[in-house]
Enzyme design. Structure first.
Site, PDB file in Angstrom:
ATOM      1  N   LYS A 156      -1.552   5.955   9.948  1.00 17.42           N
ATOM      2  CA  LYS A 156      -0.499   4.994  10.255  1.00 17.42           C
ATOM      3  C   LYS A 156       0.639   5.726  11.092  1.00 17.42           C
ATOM      4  O   LYS A 156       1.584   6.350  10.154  1.00 17.42           O
ATOM      5  CB  LYS A 156       0.077   4.536   8.900  1.00 17.42           C
ATOM      6  CG  LYS A 156       1.092   3.312   8.767  1.00 17.42           C
ATOM      7  CD  LYS A 156       0.907   2.864   7.339  1.00 17.42           C
ATOM      8  CE  LYS A 156       2.259   1.817   7.314  1.00 17.42           C
ATOM      9  NZ  LYS A 156       2.231   0.435   8.027  1.00 17.42           N
TER      10      LYS A 156
HETATM   11  C1  LIG Z   1      -1.420  -2.299  11.474  1.00 22.30           C
HETATM   12  C2  LIG Z   1      -1.469  -2.476   9.877  1.00 22.30           C
HETATM   13  N1  LIG Z   1      -2.500  -2.985   9.426  1.00 22.30           N
HETATM   14  C3  LIG Z   1      -2.809  -3.251   8.080  1.00 22.30           C
HETATM   15  C4  LIG Z   1      -1.507  -3.005   7.074  1.00 22.30           C
HETATM   16  C5  LIG Z   1      -1.731  -3.141   5.756  1.00 22.30           C
HETATM   17  O1  LIG Z   1      -1.827  -2.028   4.978  1.00 22.30           O
HETATM   18  P1  LIG Z   1      -1.181  -1.880   3.634  1.00 22.30           P
HETATM   19  O2  LIG Z   1      -2.055  -2.759   2.667  1.00 22.30           O
HETATM   20  O3  LIG Z   1      -1.588  -0.449   3.177  1.00 22.30           O
HETATM   21  O4  LIG Z   1       0.286  -2.155   3.728  1.00 22.30           O
HETATM   22  C6  LIG Z   1      -0.349  -2.646   7.651  1.00 22.30           C
HETATM   23  C7  LIG Z   1       0.669  -2.186   6.967  1.00 22.30           C
HETATM   24  O5  LIG Z   1       1.025  -1.361   6.432  1.00 22.30           O
HETATM   25  C8  LIG Z   1      -0.150  -2.506   9.118  1.00 22.30           C
HETATM   26  O6  LIG Z   1       0.615  -2.008   9.737  1.00 22.30           O
END
Ligand SMILES: Cc1ncc(COP(=O)(O)O)c(C=O)c1O
Length: 313
Positions: A156
């Site tokens: 991320k």
């Molecule tokens: C590109 C992306 N995909 C998926 C998610 C969902 O991830 P999470 O459930 O860990 O927040 C996020 C958010 O963080 C994101 O930015």
């Protein structure tokens, strides 16, 4: 929505005033996007508040850093404790928590060697993320998600969100609340900031992580809840057209939580209302997060902050 500031931000082991949490314009991260971060929610409970899946988020932060050879000078336990300290010091709940690790001021070449690692944790109030009452109207983006061997989607990283911005802005200017990106092979990947699920004939489907999707913590929570409720969940490649003929489609994310989708490319999904399986999963998710249902999976870290909003039933 402008950020609703709080008194303190955690920086490298100390709580400092919000307005002093600044970086130099020549910091490595400003030029090359060299950061990894998290987004976490803290929910109001009948007594106090609780952070949702804190260790899992901080482990993903460490994993993202490892992929980019960023050595974080704090352990998982220290980072979790720092988040709790920040939330308790600011006394704001419910809230959204944003830990970030970045390469700071030092070198200006692409090589990050010589740029210090800075760790910050902020928290602030943040409401609903995906616009649309009764379901979001979204589109499939003309931008694809990051191709394998370009930018690692299991990290991320701040830089990944340039791609997310293209997807989101294109959706917005065309009157949609969010965009769904396909992967480089044309299979469904994810939203600009959310994972995606669909339901067809009682079976729940979501793309594989190998379809250039982030390993969402909410994705994992929803898979766990759905299987616990007795549903079959299939992680598999999903062709674009399966979105249009699904009975139900919903986004998941820490910001997005569980957000039903009403239409995709103006094609109405099911009967245009949040479907029964989406509702069941959302009820369970919000029930656990808000302390109204048992924390049967051990997902909550309590914090000593009295919530200013009653938990959602
Ligand atoms: C590109 C992306 N995909 C998926 C998610 C969902 O991830 P999470 O459930 O860990 O927040 C996020 C958010 O963080 C994101 O930015």
């Amino acid at each position: 929505m402008p950020i609703q500031t709080t008194p303190k931000i955690w920086h490298n082991g100390k709580l400092i005033p919000w307005e002093q949490a600044n970086i130099h314009v020549m910091s490595h991260v400003v030029h090359y996007g060299s950061s990894v971060f998290e987004g976490i929610r803290c929910y109001g409970q009948p007594q106090g508040s609780a952070i949702f899946r804190l260790p899992e988020h901080m482990q993903r932060l460490l994993d993202s850093a490892k992929i980019y050879r960023i050595v974080v000078p704090y352990t998982l336990d220290e980072l979790c404790a720092a988040v709790v300290d920040t939330v308790e010091a600011n006394g704001v709940a419910p809230c959204y928590i944003r830990p970030i690790v970045l390469r700071g001021y030092g070198e200006i070449g692409v090589s990050p060697k010589g740029s210090p690692i800075e760790v910050y944790i902020a928290n602030f109030r943040w409401g609903k993320y995906v616009a649309g009452t009764g379901g979001a109207d979204v589109c499939v983006s003309s931008w694809t998600r990051l191709a394998p061997n370009t930018m690692p989607t299991l990290a991320k990283a701040g830089a990944n969100y340039m791609n997310s911005q293209l997807i989101h802005m294109e959706a917005e200017v065309n009157g949609y609340s969010e965009g769904i990106a396909l992967d480089v092979a044309g299979q469904v990947s994810e939203g600009s900031g959310e994972n995606i699920f669909l339901v067809r004939n009682g079976v729940i489907y979501t793309p594989l992580l190998g379809n250039s999707a982030l390993s969402g913590i909410t994705r994992d929570s929803v898979i766990t809840i759905a299987r616990h409720l007795g549903y079959t969940v299939s992680e598999q490649p999903i062709p674009r057209e399966m979105l249009y003929i699904a009975d139900e489609v919903f986004f998941t994310g820490s910001a997005a939580e569980v957000s039903p989708i009403r239409s995709i490319d103006r094609i109405v999904i099911g009967d245009g209302k949040p479907g029964p399986i989406t509702k069941k999963i959302a009820d369970e998710f919000f029930g656990i997060a808000s302390g109204l249902k048992a924390d049967r999976f051990g997902w909550l870290t309590p914090v000593k902050v009295n919530a200013t909003e009653a938990p959602k039933a």
